[in-house]
Design a protein around this motif. Sequence first.
Motif, short mmCIF file in Angstrom:
data_model
loop_
_atom_site.label_atom_id
_atom_site.label_comp_id
_atom_site.label_asym_id
_atom_site.label_seq_id
_atom_site.Cartn_x
_atom_site.Cartn_y
_atom_site.Cartn_z
N SER A 108 -4.02 8.10 6.44
CA SER A 108 -5.19 7.94 5.59
C SER A 108 -4.84 8.22 4.12
CB SER A 108 -6.32 8.88 6.04
OG SER A 108 -5.98 10.24 5.79
N LYS A 109 -3.75 8.93 3.89
CA LYS A 109 -3.30 9.20 2.53
C LYS A 109 -2.58 8.01 1.92
CE LYS A 109 -2.77 14.22 3.04
NZ LYS A 109 -1.82 15.35 2.98
N ILE A 110 -2.29 7.01 2.74
CA ILE A 110 -1.62 5.81 2.25
C ILE A 110 -2.66 4.70 2.17
CG2 ILE A 110 0.26 4.18 2.61
CD1 ILE A 110 1.70 6.35 4.15
N ASN A 111 -3.47 4.76 1.15
CA ASN A 111 -4.52 3.78 0.90
C ASN A 111 -5.43 3.57 2.11
OD1 ASN A 111 -3.09 3.61 -1.45
ND2 ASN A 111 -3.21 1.40 -1.61
N GLY A 112 -5.76 4.67 2.79
CA GLY A 112 -6.76 4.61 3.85
C GLY A 112 -6.33 3.99 5.14
N LEU A 113 -5.03 3.92 5.41
CA LEU A 113 -4.57 3.34 6.68
C LEU A 113 -5.01 4.22 7.84
CD1 LEU A 113 -0.98 2.28 5.55
CD2 LEU A 113 -2.97 0.81 5.82
N ASN A 114 -5.10 3.64 9.01
CA ASN A 114 -5.67 4.30 10.18
C ASN A 114 -4.64 5.13 10.93
OD1 ASN A 114 -7.11 4.98 12.51
ND2 ASN A 114 -6.81 2.98 13.45
N LEU A 171 9.29 10.55 3.65
CA LEU A 171 7.89 10.12 3.62
C LEU A 171 6.92 11.30 3.67
CD1 LEU A 171 8.27 7.11 6.05
CD2 LEU A 171 7.70 6.95 3.62
N MET A 172 7.36 12.39 4.29
CA MET A 172 6.51 13.58 4.36
C MET A 172 6.19 14.13 2.98
SD MET A 172 5.71 14.61 7.57
CE MET A 172 5.93 16.31 8.09
N LEU A 173 7.01 13.80 1.98
CA LEU A 173 6.77 14.26 0.62
C LEU A 173 5.50 13.65 0.04
CD1 LEU A 173 10.39 14.02 -0.83
CD2 LEU A 173 9.19 16.10 -0.15
N ALA A 219 0.83 -1.21 0.00
CA ALA A 219 0.00 0.00 0.00
C ALA A 219 0.87 1.26 0.00
CB ALA A 219 -0.92 0.00 1.22
N ILE A 220 1.95 1.22 0.77
CA ILE A 220 2.87 2.37 0.80
C ILE A 220 3.52 2.55 -0.56
CG2 ILE A 220 4.92 3.35 1.88
CD1 ILE A 220 4.21 1.66 4.38
N VAL A 221 3.95 1.43 -1.18
CA VAL A 221 4.56 1.51 -2.51
C VAL A 221 3.57 2.09 -3.52
CG1 VAL A 221 5.44 0.13 -4.44
CG2 VAL A 221 6.20 -0.36 -2.10
N ASP A 222 2.31 1.66 -3.44
CA ASP A 222 1.29 2.23 -4.34
C ASP A 222 1.21 3.75 -4.21
OD1 ASP A 222 0.55 -0.18 -5.44
OD2 ASP A 222 -1.09 -0.53 -4.02
N ASN A 241 0.67 15.42 6.94
CA ASN A 241 -0.60 15.81 7.53
C ASN A 241 -0.82 17.31 7.33
OD1 ASN A 241 -2.94 15.81 9.39
ND2 ASN A 241 -1.54 16.98 10.67
N LEU A 242 -1.98 17.66 6.77
CA LEU A 242 -2.31 19.06 6.52
C LEU A 242 -3.43 19.56 7.42
CD1 LEU A 242 -2.15 19.09 2.62
CD2 LEU A 242 -0.37 19.77 4.24
N LYS A 243 -3.85 18.73 8.37
CA LYS A 243 -4.90 19.12 9.30
C LYS A 243 -4.29 19.80 10.52
CE LYS A 243 -7.49 14.97 8.02
NZ LYS A 243 -7.98 13.65 8.52
#
Length: 415
Positions: free
Chosen positions: A366-372, A305-307, A248-251, A311-313
Amino acid sequence: MTISYTDALRYARDKKVVLPEEFYLLDLNARQYATTVSKLASLDQIRTVINLSNKAIESGSTFHEFKNAIQAEGIELSPHHLENIFRTNIQSAYAHGIWTQQQENKANRPYLRYSSLTDSRVRPSHLALNNIVRHIDDSFWYTHYPPNGYLCRCGVDAITEAQAKKQGITIDDELPGVQPDSGWTTGPASYGKQLNEVLDQKIADADPRLADELIKVRDEMLISQEANEAIVKAFEPMSDTSKQVNEAIVDRVLESKKDVEPSAIRMLTEFIKDDEQALTDLLKTSVVKNDKPIVDWMKRSFDSLMLIAKNLKSKITGNNIKGFESFNLQKGNVIGIQTPTLFKTSAEAGKSITILDMRGQALDLSKINGLNGALLAPDLNLEVVNITGDEVVLRKTNELATRLFVANNALFNLY
């Protein structure tokens, strides 16, 4: 043609190739090759070319980009010599990954067969090694596992015992008396068995002042190698669940079209696990001891990874910060999180936790294929602004926590 790391991932996806775990440690493996560069006049130039070469491998730069970076430093080397440096480092990095994979599978395939090309371009000394079969633990591979020279095209196949016996295991008397190319010192099988002989020879031949400087370079490289070994050792073998997370991270990396450090993907895969401990323990100890190579790797990987998932919230919520639940919180305390820390919503009941002013201070999973959840950044200081029976409110602060404490293998500071 040289392709970027992201392009290599995309190619594997398109061809439905399952990449080994070692592929995701490419940048660390590349760093383990302490290489000196001949034909350079000064120690600073040697340092510069080595650093730019390793950086090119980590970032997936093309040879053209590497050549331009060298020229920008005012270093003049022939295109042929630069290509040797560039491609040799990449060969060594990939060879180390293959060697490690073969070692992990040697119970099933305990023999190796040397494979050289047989065209008109192959070097006679390399052709002489073609089809040699020896046990994977045989000392022959410490000196002859390819690459065995600059732009070497040889490879090694792992085979079963039955295949080895059918082809014929090469006995000592049948081994050709050939050695790797002149000036070539180590292959992946010999790493850890000897120091960089080329650098040691430079030290022996140099005048005392330059020798002292070269010794410093050697010692710096050895420290870096030890740090990389410790990081690799801290990574747990990936379970089926972890492999799915890794994919999922690779995607997400491919979708973002950003190049990240390969080991950063593995780092994130580890930290998302509920039971992750070894990597946190390593980083926790490294922060306390101020082990700069490991701490720098942690921060560099997180920034990479931040690239793709920053988190923008301003406000993030959950009910579980790893290692946080055992601490008796008090309003006004400042808690300093020293290592990347998982913050998520857990199925188990717990206080609702809200963290304010968090824009750009965590990875949004959540930006990585919906992870929690989120992965909180290292060196993050949080002030307890409110606490009730069922809620804790924290706020990112520039005030530094000063007193260290450890809770459930996560490292925090407390003001």
